[in-house]
Enzyme design. Structure first.
Site, PDB file in Angstrom:
ATOM      1  N   ARG A 199      -8.906   8.229   4.093  1.00  0.00           N
ATOM      2  CA  ARG A 199      -9.829   7.161   3.694  1.00  0.00           C
ATOM      3  C   ARG A 199     -10.608   6.634   4.901  1.00  0.00           C
ATOM      4  O   ARG A 199     -11.840   6.506   4.860  1.00  0.00           O
ATOM      5  CB  ARG A 199      -9.031   6.018   3.043  1.00  0.00           C
ATOM      6  CG  ARG A 199      -9.820   4.747   2.781  1.00  0.00           C
ATOM      7  CD  ARG A 199      -8.896   3.603   2.376  1.00  0.00           C
ATOM      8  NE  ARG A 199      -7.885   3.299   3.373  1.00  0.00           N
ATOM      9  CZ  ARG A 199      -8.091   2.584   4.475  1.00  0.00           C
ATOM     10  NH1 ARG A 199      -9.287   2.067   4.718  1.00  0.00           N
ATOM     11  NH2 ARG A 199      -7.114   2.365   5.336  1.00  0.00           N
ATOM     12  N   GLY A 234       3.222   8.505  13.442  1.00  0.00           N
ATOM     13  CA  GLY A 234       4.234   7.685  14.108  1.00  0.00           C
ATOM     14  C   GLY A 234       4.080   6.234  13.715  1.00  0.00           C
ATOM     15  O   GLY A 234       3.075   5.847  13.120  1.00  0.00           O
ATOM     16  N   LYS A 237       0.819  -1.221   0.000  1.00  0.00           N
ATOM     17  CA  LYS A 237       0.000   0.000   0.000  1.00  0.00           C
ATOM     18  C   LYS A 237       0.852   1.270   0.000  1.00  0.00           C
ATOM     19  O   LYS A 237       0.363   2.346  -0.327  1.00  0.00           O
ATOM     20  CB  LYS A 237      -1.003   0.007   1.148  1.00  0.00           C
ATOM     21  CG  LYS A 237      -0.444   0.243   2.532  1.00  0.00           C
ATOM     22  CD  LYS A 237      -1.582   0.424   3.530  1.00  0.00           C
ATOM     23  CE  LYS A 237      -1.035   0.671   4.932  1.00  0.00           C
ATOM     24  NZ  LYS A 237      -2.098   0.917   5.909  1.00  0.00           N
ATOM     25  N   THR A 265      -6.604   8.746  13.642  1.00  0.00           N
ATOM     26  CA  THR A 265      -6.202   8.127  12.376  1.00  0.00           C
ATOM     27  C   THR A 265      -5.598   9.208  11.491  1.00  0.00           C
ATOM     28  O   THR A 265      -6.085  10.333  11.474  1.00  0.00           O
ATOM     29  CB  THR A 265      -7.376   7.450  11.628  1.00  0.00           C
ATOM     30  OG1 THR A 265      -6.900   7.013  10.356  1.00  0.00           O
ATOM     31  CG2 THR A 265      -8.554   8.396  11.408  1.00  0.00           C
TER      32      THR A 265
END
Length: 360
Positions: free
Chosen positions: A148, A167, A97, A144
């Site tokens: 997405r 991090g 990804k 987050t």
């Protein structure tokens, strides 16, 4: 064992004449992932010398900015590719990804390994144990750094708030546990499982709550496209279903011209020789979205596999030991699904999302 898969690595007496150097990021997760690939290669080629070379990337160094704001497509891959280009390493292990859908000239993904669980996971602050995203109190803050994830979860759980958290895995878990800033954080289940931290997973998010990122959960081995011996050596690591799923996903993303700075999500499945691809695009707050599913047969009529040819690439992947016809069908599926969404206004949604993100 026949010498063919690594003929150029041997000298005239069939003795291994060089050590294969494997590049990786320095983080604990990256090392675990690389070690898993090295173990597989050692099993297959016990007499080949393998050496790990660890290095830091831009993404590892810039920790105070959301990934989507940095705007660099190859945040976690550039330094590794530079080392590959300078012949300092012979292959590099990535999370698929992290790899852009178009690779720099001269590079290719020579192996896509069997996918770990690609879904996202909820990791709760210890004080919220037993809760789910649905049952967390109003205005609970979820960490987050993924547009997405945030877009989909804002749409599905409007009572929650979302804030960036950066991090590596260790750092993010520490930020969650040692402070009261976050009620929970969202992480890829694959990374937690590879680290041996499955016990921290409170909830796996299914596609109805949060579809995953293109390539999530799969490891990729990137090589110099001209290194036929290395390409052939690593090609045995390809997992056919994972390759076809990821080619479709990457073709979808490439056609949409998506990246870190826009919310694009997918879900794929291979069942009875049918490849199913669901793809979606979102506005930053999730209020505007388009989602469609298409399928294609990936049963191959051609039984002959392609000769190793670095020019045969599909969205940056060379998989000559998997039916070319099946790969073409997977790539076409991704393109067709993207075209369907584009015909319904996906470009406008993504353009606004990109502009809104830049303005944040």
């Amino acid at each position: 064992m026949e010498e063919k898969p690594y003929k150029f690595i041997r000298d005239g007496n069939c003795k291994v004449s060089r050590v294969i150097r494997i590049g990786t990021r320095k983080s604990q997760l990256a090392r675990i992932q690389t070690d898993s690939v090295v173990d597989k290669l050692k099993e297959l080629y016990p007499d080949v010398g393998l050496e790990i070379v660890a290095m830091s990337t831009i993404g590892d160094k810039i920790l105070d900015t959301a990934l989507s704001k940095i705007g660099e497509k190859s945040l976690f891959t550039k330094e590794l590719e530079n080392a590959l280009e300078r012949n300092e390493v012979d292959l590099v292990v990535h999370s698929l990804k992290d790899l852009p859908t178009t690779l720099p000239p001269g590079f290719t993904v020579g192996a896509v390994l069997k996918r770990e669980n690609p879904h996202d996971a909820v990791v709760l602050h210890p004080k919220n144990m037993g809760k789910t995203l649905e049952t967390l109190p109003e205005n609970s803050v979820i960490g987050t750094s993924s547009l997405r994830r945030a877009a989909q979860l804002k749409k599905n759980f409007p009572h929650l708030e979302f804030k960036d958290i950066r991090g590596n895995l260790n750092t993010r878990l520490k930020k969650l546990d040692e402070k009261d800033d976050f009620a929970a954080i969202i992480l890829a289940a694959a990374g937690l499982r590879r680290m041996g931290w499955e016990n921290r997973i409170s909830q796996i998010l299914g596609p109805e709550d949060c579809m995953y990122a293109v390539g999530q959960g799969a490891l990729a081995v990137e090589v110099r496209a001209r290194d036929a011996d290395i390409l052939e050596m690593v090609s045995v690591l390809h997992h056919p279903d994972t390759v076809l799923r990821c080619i479709a996903e990457r073709a979808f993303l490439r056609r949409l011209e998506g990246g870190c700075s826009v919310p694009v999500a997918v879900n794929t499945e291979v069942k009875d020789s049918q490849l199913y691809l669901t793809g979606a695009v979102y506005s930053l707050d999730g209020s505007d979205s388009l989602k469609e599913t298409m399928q294609t047969s990936v049963a191959a009529a051609d039984t002959a596999v392609e000769e190793v040819d670095e020019l045969v690439q599909r969205v940056g992947v060379t998989a000559n030991n998997i039916s070319g016809e099946s790969q073409d069908k997977a790539e076409r599926l991704g393109v067709d699904l993207a075209d369907l969404l584009l015909s319904k206004g996906a470009k406008e949604i993504l353009t606004v999302a990109r502009q809104s993100n830049d303005a944040r």
